[in-house]
Write a protein that holds these residues in place. Structure first.
Motif, PDB file in Angstrom:
ATOM      1  N   ALA A   1      15.312  20.443 -43.482  1.00 20.94           N
ATOM      2  CA  ALA A   1      14.202  19.738 -42.841  1.00 20.94           C
ATOM      3  C   ALA A   1      14.442  19.563 -41.347  1.00 20.94           C
ATOM      4  CB  ALA A   1      14.003  18.380 -43.513  1.00 20.94           C
ATOM      5  N   LEU A   2      15.648  19.136 -40.967  1.00 19.43           N
ATOM      6  CA  LEU A   2      15.941  18.911 -39.552  1.00 19.43           C
ATOM      7  C   LEU A   2      15.904  20.213 -38.761  1.00 19.43           C
ATOM      8  CD1 LEU A   2      16.862  17.145 -37.189  1.00 19.43           C
ATOM      9  CD2 LEU A   2      19.221  17.463 -37.961  1.00 19.43           C
ATOM     10  N   THR A   3      16.548  21.240 -39.269  1.00 23.40           N
ATOM     11  CA  THR A   3      16.626  22.506 -38.531  1.00 23.40           C
ATOM     12  C   THR A   3      15.245  23.121 -38.334  1.00 23.40           C
ATOM     13  OG1 THR A   3      18.828  22.896 -39.460  1.00 23.40           O
ATOM     14  CG2 THR A   3      17.696  24.797 -38.507  1.00 23.40           C
ATOM     15  N   LEU A   4      14.435  23.136 -39.380  1.00 19.55           N
ATOM     16  CA  LEU A   4      13.097  23.735 -39.277  1.00 19.55           C
ATOM     17  C   LEU A   4      12.181  22.900 -38.393  1.00 19.55           C
ATOM     18  CD1 LEU A   4      12.104  26.384 -40.752  1.00 19.55           C
ATOM     19  CD2 LEU A   4      14.248  25.454 -41.597  1.00 19.55           C
ATOM     20  N   ALA A   5      12.270  21.574 -38.489  1.00 22.66           N
ATOM     21  CA  ALA A   5      11.433  20.728 -37.638  1.00 22.66           C
ATOM     22  C   ALA A   5      11.818  20.884 -36.174  1.00 22.66           C
ATOM     23  CB  ALA A   5      11.562  19.272 -38.077  1.00 22.66           C
ATOM     24  N   ARG A   6      13.100  20.947 -35.895  1.00 25.02           N
ATOM     25  CA  ARG A   6      13.534  21.149 -34.524  1.00 25.02           C
ATOM     26  C   ARG A   6      13.062  22.488 -33.974  1.00 25.02           C
ATOM     27  NH1 ARG A   6      19.894  19.240 -34.660  1.00 25.02           N
ATOM     28  NH2 ARG A   6      19.594  17.079 -33.993  1.00 25.02           N
ATOM     29  N   ALA A   7      12.980  23.480 -34.855  1.00 24.75           N
ATOM     30  CA  ALA A   7      12.561  24.814 -34.420  1.00 24.75           C
ATOM     31  C   ALA A   7      11.052  24.926 -34.264  1.00 24.75           C
ATOM     32  CB  ALA A   7      13.057  25.853 -35.416  1.00 24.75           C
ATOM     33  N   GLY A   8      10.324  23.851 -34.584  1.00 16.10           N
ATOM     34  CA  GLY A   8       8.892  23.842 -34.344  1.00 16.10           C
ATOM     35  C   GLY A   8       8.038  24.094 -35.563  1.00 16.10           C
ATOM     36  N   TYR A   9       8.606  24.078 -36.758  1.00 12.12           N
ATOM     37  CA  TYR A   9       7.847  24.346 -37.979  1.00 12.12           C
ATOM     38  C   TYR A   9       7.502  23.049 -38.688  1.00 12.12           C
ATOM     39  CZ  TYR A   9       9.188  29.130 -37.054  1.00 12.12           C
ATOM     40  OH  TYR A   9       9.358  30.347 -36.448  1.00 12.12           O
ATOM     41  N   SER A  10       6.383  23.057 -39.396  1.00  9.85           N
ATOM     42  CA  SER A  10       5.949  21.861 -40.124  1.00  9.85           C
ATOM     43  C   SER A  10       6.667  21.802 -41.466  1.00  9.85           C
ATOM     44  CB  SER A  10       4.431  21.878 -40.340  1.00  9.85           C
ATOM     45  OG  SER A  10       4.021  23.031 -41.063  1.00  9.85           O
ATOM     46  N   VAL A  11       7.206  20.624 -41.768  1.00  9.12           N
ATOM     47  CA  VAL A  11       8.023  20.449 -42.962  1.00  9.12           C
ATOM     48  C   VAL A  11       7.531  19.233 -43.744  1.00  9.12           C
ATOM     49  CG1 VAL A  11      10.360  20.082 -43.861  1.00  9.12           C
ATOM     50  CG2 VAL A  11      10.036  21.368 -41.729  1.00  9.12           C
TER      51      VAL A  11
ATOM     52  N   ALA B   1      22.420  11.672 -45.419  1.00  5.58           N
ATOM     53  CA  ALA B   1      21.370  12.595 -44.981  1.00  5.58           C
ATOM     54  C   ALA B   1      20.209  11.850 -44.349  1.00  5.58           C
ATOM     55  CB  ALA B   1      20.885  13.413 -46.180  1.00  5.58           C
ATOM     56  N   ARG B   2      19.991  10.634 -44.771  1.00  3.38           N
ATOM     57  CA  ARG B   2      18.877   9.841 -44.244  1.00  3.38           C
ATOM     58  C   ARG B   2      19.099   9.475 -42.787  1.00  3.38           C
ATOM     59  NH1 ARG B   2      18.786   4.465 -43.694  1.00  3.38           N
ATOM     60  NH2 ARG B   2      20.697   4.334 -44.942  1.00  3.38           N
ATOM     61  N   VAL B   3      20.215   8.793 -42.471  1.00  4.09           N
ATOM     62  CA  VAL B   3      20.398   8.314 -41.099  1.00  4.09           C
ATOM     63  C   VAL B   3      20.835   9.420 -40.152  1.00  4.09           C
ATOM     64  CG1 VAL B   3      20.923   5.963 -41.821  1.00  4.09           C
ATOM     65  CG2 VAL B   3      22.784   7.571 -41.488  1.00  4.09           C
ATOM     66  N   ALA B   4      21.607  10.382 -40.656  1.00  4.31           N
ATOM     67  CA  ALA B   4      22.164  11.396 -39.767  1.00  4.31           C
ATOM     68  C   ALA B   4      21.195  12.541 -39.501  1.00  4.31           C
ATOM     69  CB  ALA B   4      23.465  11.950 -40.355  1.00  4.31           C
TER      70      ALA B   4
ATOM     71  N   ALA C   1      14.746  14.291 -37.989  1.00  3.84           N
ATOM     72  CA  ALA C   1      13.680  15.245 -38.305  1.00  3.84           C
ATOM     73  C   ALA C   1      12.311  14.597 -38.183  1.00  3.84           C
ATOM     74  CB  ALA C   1      13.889  15.793 -39.717  1.00  3.84           C
ATOM     75  N   VAL C   2      12.185  13.378 -38.679  1.00  2.28           N
ATOM     76  CA  VAL C   2      10.906  12.663 -38.613  1.00  2.28           C
ATOM     77  C   VAL C   2      10.511  12.393 -37.171  1.00  2.28           C
ATOM     78  CG1 VAL C   2       9.752  10.497 -39.209  1.00  2.28           C
ATOM     79  CG2 VAL C   2      11.147  11.681 -40.922  1.00  2.28           C
ATOM     80  N   LYS C   3      11.492  12.100 -36.329  1.00  3.53           N
ATOM     81  CA  LYS C   3      11.195  11.801 -34.924  1.00  3.53           C
ATOM     82  C   LYS C   3      10.641  12.999 -34.160  1.00  3.53           C
ATOM     83  CE  LYS C   3      14.448   7.961 -34.354  1.00  3.53           C
ATOM     84  NZ  LYS C   3      15.715   7.492 -33.743  1.00  3.53           N
ATOM     85  N   THR C   4      10.854  14.207 -34.666  1.00 10.73           N
ATOM     86  CA  THR C   4      10.281  15.376 -33.994  1.00 10.73           C
ATOM     87  C   THR C   4       8.770  15.401 -34.105  1.00 10.73           C
ATOM     88  OG1 THR C   4      10.355  16.824 -35.957  1.00 10.73           O
ATOM     89  CG2 THR C   4      12.338  16.727 -34.562  1.00 10.73           C
ATOM     90  N   GLY C   5       8.223  14.659 -35.077  1.00  4.80           N
ATOM     91  CA  GLY C   5       6.783  14.686 -35.318  1.00  4.80           C
ATOM     92  C   GLY C   5       6.344  15.844 -36.183  1.00  4.80           C
ATOM     93  N   ARG C   6       7.308  16.662 -36.623  1.00  2.49           N
ATOM     94  CA  ARG C   6       6.940  17.838 -37.425  1.00  2.49           C
ATOM     95  C   ARG C   6       7.507  17.781 -38.845  1.00  2.49           C
ATOM     96  NH1 ARG C   6       7.840  19.376 -32.262  1.00  2.49           N
ATOM     97  NH2 ARG C   6      10.055  19.789 -32.592  1.00  2.49           N
TER      98      ARG C   6
END
Length: 567
Positions: free
Chosen positions: A20-30, A232-235, A240-245
């Motif tokens: 979730a984090l990696t894909l959201a950072r890369a600009g994909y919707s998760v 996984a939640r805090v780290a 991932a949620v903060k990316t908005g994606r």
């Protein structure tokens, strides 16, 4: 064709959150679907009843039991529901999964773990297989976990250390209990090489998280109230949620993954908190529910092209379930053996022992047999929960303790010394009689078949477990501990699960390819511990985190690379 999301992740623990984090950072919707609630750091506190005696963080076994098959004395199998037994194969079911409740001591696999079959040859009765990737493939991702999740420790040179691309951990070691230095001295005298155990717990504040508060050593089974523990939640998920994606939907119990007559996945069907059935679709689906629940989901997700379950053309979904083999032991270091000041320091609580031995990761001892895979010995405090510790003293030698004798036993346990514990890890060999299938009769609260879990084990697990536990006991005796015992058991530890969807090169002998993509489906991946064909001789969490980051990088590349510069 448009989709609701680029990627749908089922499960929010160590296997799902790196994706979730990696894909959201890369600009994909998760979209992350999590069957449990979304608890936050402020919701966790040191409640010994909640963590140790009640299933507060797990589903109600009356609603969602498992059927456990245990071997009897005649070689047959006895079945029992978890409703009426001590067994519970549910881990932490909430956003972040069981990583919220881990003890956090982290060890990497070693290069030998990736090719046990080639290194040691076949073992009769065990379904051994080499991994389709090497330690070198995973090493950069172990390093990434150290930074992303937050691992504290100190690298020391010893003959059994695995190769590293960085000289040390990103965070200094946590404060140590005086027992650590006693183990160091005793180990050196015995010719062993004790070393500091790295922990996924911050020793100093970082990324908006506080450092460890050293409040009693309740890490295992308890959520962290300072966000120091690298769940996984805090780290990962919070970032991932903060990316908005990345959207996380708690209370979303997935019923099945839907596929059509062409074998294409058309969506995921899930129950929301109100029990209403909903559906969502994505370009790519990632399943990371934990080994038993992932197998159960795939097996019940039948379709026109998958009558035996999704991705189950090989018939191996649910097979080769892994727990963690090994042994255990304990002892007590009496205060009366030390001076007043030393005893005072030994009596302090909260600091970690953080010591391990890997001198027997490969056992080359002619008195034990041919050269073979061994394991890791960790030295830890007995869990500090007073209720749990007291409860264990109610019976001894098959007799009930009560009255004044019980008072004296409790006095000894709580006032006279430091209770210490040995945890020895070895491979749980994959065997035919350790697997997950669907029960043919019993259904859960939602009308879905429950998992039937057979828990057979290989005798090698016990042999190596006894050997390692005895070496640990030798160390405890060397520091002066009394009442030292060591043992091994074939009973599976319910918090350490892997296997059921092993990856490999050959679709006939594996469920997933080397990228953890289902062999029969172009857009289905599995990233929890299910992918592992063998488990290694350490806890699984660090490897699950690392492999999930590896698969996530593959998914970014497959989807066209990072979009961040275009957002």
């Amino acid at each position: 064709m448009s989709h609701d999301y680029d990627v749908c992740v089922v499960g929010s623990g160590a296997g799902g959150s790196p994706v979730a984090l990696t894909l959201a950072r890369a600009g994909y919707s998760v979209l992350v679907l999590e069957r449990g609630p979304w608890w936050h750091t402020d919701d966790f506190y040191k409640d010994e009843l909640a963590c140790c005696l009640r299933d507060v963080y797990k589903p109600d076994r009356r609603d969602e039991p498992h059927i456990i098959e245990l071997e009897d004395d005649d070689g047959g199998w006895l079945s029992q529901s978890t409703v009426n037994s001590r067994w519970n194969f549910w881990n932490g079911n909430c956003v972040g999964g069981a990583s919220n409740f881990m003890s956090g001591f982290f060890h990497r696999l070693k290069p030998v773990d990736f090719h046990l079959l080639s290194e040691f040859g076949p073992i009769e009765g065990a379904n051994m297989a080499d991994w389709p990737i090497s330690y070198e493939d995973l090493e950069p991702y172990y390093t990434r976990v150290e930074t992303e999740v937050g691992v504290s420790g100190r690298v020391v040179s010893h003959p059994h250390a695995e190769p590293r691309s960085t000289p040390d951990f990103p965070y200094p070691p946590l404060q140590e209990h005086p027992v650590a230095s006693l183990l160091d001295k005793a180990g050196r005298k015995l010719g062993y090489h004790p070393f500091p155990t790295s922990r996924a717990i911050l020793s100093r504040p970082a990324d908006g998280r506080n450092s460890c508060a050293y409040n009693g050593g309740y890490c295992g089974s308890t959520g962290c109230s300072t966000a120091a523990k690298g769940s996984a939640r805090v780290a990962l998920l919070d970032k991932a949620v903060k990316t908005g994606r990345c959207e996380v939907r708690p209370h979303a119990l997935v019923k099945r993954i839907i596929s059509d007559a062409r074998g294409k996945i058309t969506g995921v069907e899930y129950f929301d908190q109100a029990g209403k059935l909903k559906q969502v679709d994505a370009r790519i689906y990632v399943v990371a529910c934990q080994a038993i629940e992932t197998a159960k989901l795939l097996l019940r997700s039948t379709g026109p092209k998958f009558p035996r379950g999704l991705a189950n053309g090989s018939g191996l979904v649910g097979k080769n379930l892994l727990f963690a083999g090994g042994g255990a032991g304990s002892g007590r270091l009496l205060y009366s053996k030390f001076g007043r000041e030393e005893a005072r320091k030994l009596a302090q609580t909260g600091f970690f022992i953080n010591r391990a031995l890997q001198d027997f990761y490969v056992i080359d001892d002619p008195s034990f047999g041919p050269r073979q895979k061994g394991g890791t010995i960790d030295f830890v405090h007995v869990h500090p929960s007073p209720v749990l510790r007291a409860q264990r003293q109610l019976e001894s030698n098959g007799r009930l303790n009560w009255g004044k004798p019980l008072k004296r036993i409790l006095e000894e346990q709580f006032r006279d010394g430091v209770p210490l514990k040995i945890e020895a890890f070895c491979d749980w060999l994959p065997v035919d009689d350790c697997f997950v299938t669907l029960d043919g009769a019993l259904k859960d609260k939602w009308g879905m078949p429950v998992a039937r879990v057979r828990t057979g084990y290989h005798v090698r697990n016990l042999q190596v477990g006894w050997y390692l536990a005895a070496k640990g006991a030798q160390m405890l005796k060397a520091i002066g501990a009394e009442e030292v015992i060591s043992f091994a058991s074939g009973a599976p530890p319910t918090n350490l699960l892997a296997g059921t969807c092993r990856f490999g090169h050959d679709p006939d002998t594996s469920v997933l390819d080397p990228h953890c993509r289902a062999n029969e489906l172009d857009n289905l991946y599995v990233t929890d511990g299910s992918f592992m064909p063998t488990g290694g001789s350490v806890p699984y969490t660090w490897t699950i985190y690392a492999n999930a980051f590896r698969v996530a990088d593959h998914l970014v590349e497959r989807l066209g690379g990072s979009r961040r510069e275009n957002i």
